[in-house]
Design an enzyme around this catalytic site. Structure first.
Site, PDB file in Angstrom:
ATOM      1  N   LYS A 145       0.855  -1.187   0.000  1.00  0.00           N
ATOM      2  CA  LYS A 145       0.000   0.000   0.000  1.00  0.00           C
ATOM      3  C   LYS A 145       0.891   1.237   0.000  1.00  0.00           C
ATOM      4  CE  LYS A 145      -3.683  -0.094   2.704  1.00  0.00           C
ATOM      5  NZ  LYS A 145      -4.489  -0.299   3.941  1.00  0.00           N
TER       6      LYS A 145
HETATM    7  O1  G3P Z   1      -6.619   1.366   5.438  1.00  0.00           O
HETATM    8  C1  G3P Z   1      -7.725   2.144   5.180  1.00  0.00           C
HETATM    9  C2  G3P Z   1      -8.893   1.870   6.056  1.00  0.00           C
HETATM   10  O2  G3P Z   1      -8.559   0.805   6.900  1.00  0.00           O
HETATM   11  C3  G3P Z   1      -9.293   3.034   6.864  1.00  0.00           C
HETATM   12  O3  G3P Z   1     -10.404   2.689   7.595  1.00  0.00           O
HETATM   13  O4  G3P Z   1     -12.013   2.826   9.440  1.00  0.00           O
HETATM   14  O5  G3P Z   1      -9.745   3.877   9.680  1.00  0.00           O
HETATM   15  O6  G3P Z   1     -11.446   4.885   8.173  1.00  0.00           O
HETATM   16  P1  G3P Z   1     -10.932   3.632   8.786  1.00  0.00           P
END
Ligand code: G3P
Length: 227
Positions: free
Chosen positions: A86
């Protein structure tokens, strides 16, 4: 559309893999911070648990393109094939993606995608996946599902092979909207896997069927008790 788990807790991943059709696991530095220690300890354990065919997404944290490239090579060397690195969809990240495309077969997931233009550029730089943050976009006052659909249209209009792995969901409705248009993958926090099937009406329907069966067959009887 592949289903991935956005978490790094081994016991949680193991339980989800027993129940759901899981294609892989995504992590990010925030998720790894919840575990602590040497990140490769848990990442190697996840790889062993999900198998070498499953997708594992791991984020590079360097800021300069040259360092991101070095990190990407290091990550894939340790975690093997089907490991997606990533890389944030920012200028230094784009530069790293281009270098990786030219010099390796490393699979890249462009991450921290908030706009269709980021996704378009990352795709042109050779990213295998782009990861729009659906709920975080919603929280900014925009429409994360709509942004994701626009990215899908852009890839299609430009005959690009880059897939979408939509991330950052807070409810099952956001996921369902993307199921309808069929993105490449979604990665979900563990609680979202259960959210769509945790419903008293479903439980009640199943309880009624069991009670009806036991009413003529006897308590605790199942089809195994008959020939
Ligand atoms: O890696 C991206 C994703 O996991 C972000 O999720 O829930 O932290 O917005 P969140």
């Amino acid at each position: 559309m592949k289903l991935l788990i956005d978490d790094a807790r081994i016991a949680t991943i193991e339980r989800l893999c027993e129940v759901f059709p899981i294609a892989g696991v995504t992590t990010n530095p925030t998720i790894l911070a919840k575990i602590g220690g040497n990140p490769f300890d848990v990442l190697k354990e996840i790889r062993e648990l999900i198998g070498e065919e499953a997708d594992l997404h791991v984020q590079a944290v360097s800021r300069r393109a040259e360092d991101i490239v070095a990190e990407a090579n290091h990550i894939v060397k340790i975690l093997g094939a089907n490991t997606f690195v990533k890389i944030p969809a920012l200028p230094e990240g784009f530069k790293a993606m281009k270098t990786l495309l030219e010099t390796s077969e490393i699979l890249v997931t462009a991450t921290a995608v908030y706009t269709p233009m980021q996704a378009f550029i990352a795709g042109q730089c050779g990213a295998a996946y782009v990861a729009p943050y659906v709920n975080r976009i919603d929280n900014m006052g925009f429409d994360g599902v709509r942004v994701t659909k626009e990215i899908k249209e852009i890839f299609s209009a430009n005959a690009m092979e880059t897939e979408i792995i939509a991330a950052s969901f807070k409810n099952a409705q956001q996921v369902l909207e993307l199921c309808k248009c069929g993105v490449g993958a979604v990665t979900l926090a563990p609680e979202l896997f259960y959210a769509s099937v945790k419903n008293s009406a479903i439980n009640s329907a199943v309880d009624d069927f069991i009670a009806d069966f036991e009413s003529f067959a006897g308590a605790d009887k199942t089809m195994l008790d008959f020939q």
